[in-house]
Design a protein around this motif. Structure first.
Motif, PDB file in Angstrom:
ATOM      1  N   LYS A   3      -1.691   9.457   8.006  1.00 34.45           N
ATOM      2  CA  LYS A   3      -0.392   8.979   7.535  1.00 34.45           C
ATOM      3  C   LYS A   3      -0.616   7.803   6.584  1.00 34.45           C
ATOM      4  O   LYS A   3      -1.627   7.107   6.686  1.00 34.45           O
ATOM      5  N   PRO A   4       0.344   7.531   5.702  1.00 34.97           N
ATOM      6  CA  PRO A   4       0.222   6.359   4.823  1.00 34.97           C
ATOM      7  C   PRO A   4       0.202   5.069   5.639  1.00 34.97           C
ATOM      8  O   PRO A   4       0.879   4.956   6.658  1.00 34.97           O
ATOM      9  N   PHE A  24      -7.304  -2.137   2.977  1.00 33.85           N
ATOM     10  CA  PHE A  24      -6.627  -0.843   2.980  1.00 33.85           C
ATOM     11  C   PHE A  24      -5.141  -1.138   2.907  1.00 33.85           C
ATOM     12  O   PHE A  24      -4.591  -1.770   3.793  1.00 33.85           O
ATOM     13  N   ALA A  25      -4.488  -0.714   1.813  1.00 34.15           N
ATOM     14  CA  ALA A  25      -3.077  -1.029   1.599  1.00 34.15           C
ATOM     15  C   ALA A  25      -2.262   0.248   1.491  1.00 34.15           C
ATOM     16  O   ALA A  25      -2.671   1.303   1.956  1.00 34.15           O
ATOM     17  N   HIS A  26      -1.112   0.156   0.847  1.00 37.14           N
ATOM     18  CA  HIS A  26      -0.138   1.248   0.802  1.00 37.14           C
ATOM     19  C   HIS A  26      -0.689   2.561   0.252  1.00 37.14           C
ATOM     20  O   HIS A  26      -0.228   3.630   0.642  1.00 37.14           O
ATOM     21  N   SER A  27      -1.658   2.517  -0.632  1.00 39.42           N
ATOM     22  CA  SER A  27      -2.220   3.754  -1.177  1.00 39.42           C
ATOM     23  C   SER A  27      -3.240   4.380  -0.228  1.00 39.42           C
ATOM     24  O   SER A  27      -3.746   5.466  -0.488  1.00 39.42           O
ATOM     25  N   SER A  28      -3.539   3.692   0.872  1.00 40.17           N
ATOM     26  CA  SER A  28      -4.506   4.179   1.853  1.00 40.17           C
ATOM     27  C   SER A  28      -3.807   4.954   2.967  1.00 40.17           C
ATOM     28  O   SER A  28      -2.582   4.980   3.053  1.00 40.17           O
ATOM     29  N   THR A  42      -9.164   5.728  12.214  1.00 40.74           N
ATOM     30  CA  THR A  42      -9.770   5.915  10.899  1.00 40.74           C
ATOM     31  C   THR A  42      -8.850   5.318   9.853  1.00 40.74           C
ATOM     32  O   THR A  42      -7.650   5.559   9.871  1.00 40.74           O
ATOM     33  N   LEU A  43      -9.407   4.499   8.972  1.00 38.68           N
ATOM     34  CA  LEU A  43      -8.705   3.987   7.805  1.00 38.68           C
ATOM     35  C   LEU A  43      -9.422   4.573   6.601  1.00 38.68           C
ATOM     36  O   LEU A  43     -10.649   4.538   6.530  1.00 38.68           O
ATOM     37  N   GLU A  44      -8.651   5.086   5.653  1.00 37.62           N
ATOM     38  CA  GLU A  44      -9.258   5.776   4.521  1.00 37.62           C
ATOM     39  C   GLU A  44      -8.555   5.402   3.222  1.00 37.62           C
ATOM     40  O   GLU A  44      -7.329   5.485   3.135  1.00 37.62           O
ATOM     41  N   ARG A  45      -9.338   4.993   2.246  1.00 38.41           N
ATOM     42  CA  ARG A  45      -8.801   4.733   0.909  1.00 38.41           C
ATOM     43  C   ARG A  45      -9.322   5.834   0.001  1.00 38.41           C
ATOM     44  O   ARG A  45     -10.521   5.906  -0.270  1.00 38.41           O
ATOM     45  N   PRO A  46      -8.448   6.726  -0.462  1.00 35.30           N
ATOM     46  CA  PRO A  46      -8.889   7.827  -1.309  1.00 35.30           C
ATOM     47  C   PRO A  46      -9.137   7.348  -2.742  1.00 35.30           C
ATOM     48  O   PRO A  46      -8.799   6.223  -3.101  1.00 35.30           O
TER      49      PRO A  46
END
Length: 103
Positions: A3-4, A24-28, A42-46
């Protein structure tokens, strides 16, 4: 399903000879779920390889419970007039409490 991220997360990983930090912000995106022994997060920055990053954490239930106790003990650090954050936390904890009591 990820989820965002609705707000922001900052992480730091420190070794004797290396230091890693990331935001990791709103685009993550994030994913959090319980597994048989604890919480998987899990935190993911695409994005392209030069900006893409992720962290994967697993916290056993005992540590997760200790973290929740520490959060409760330090809740006074959130200003009384920060109503939005207090309500977000209150609603999330109420939902967790209800889910724990339902089973």
């Amino acid at each position: 399903m990820s989820k965002p991220i609705p707000d922001k997360a900052e992480i730091a990983l420190e070794y004797p000879d290396k230091f890693y930090a990331g935001t990791f912000a709103h685009s993550s995106r994030f994913e959090a779920h319980l597994e048989p022994s604890g919480l998987s997060l899990t935190l993911e920055r695409p994005g392209p390889e030069d900006v893409r990053k992720s962290i994967h954490m697993h916290l056993n239930f005992g540590l997760l419970a200790a973290i929740l106790h520490e959060i409760a003990a330090s809740i006074a650090s959130i200003p009384d007039d920060d109503i939005a954050h207090r309500e977000q936390l209150r609603d999330a904890v109420a939902e967790l409490h209800q889910a724990l009591n339902a089973h």
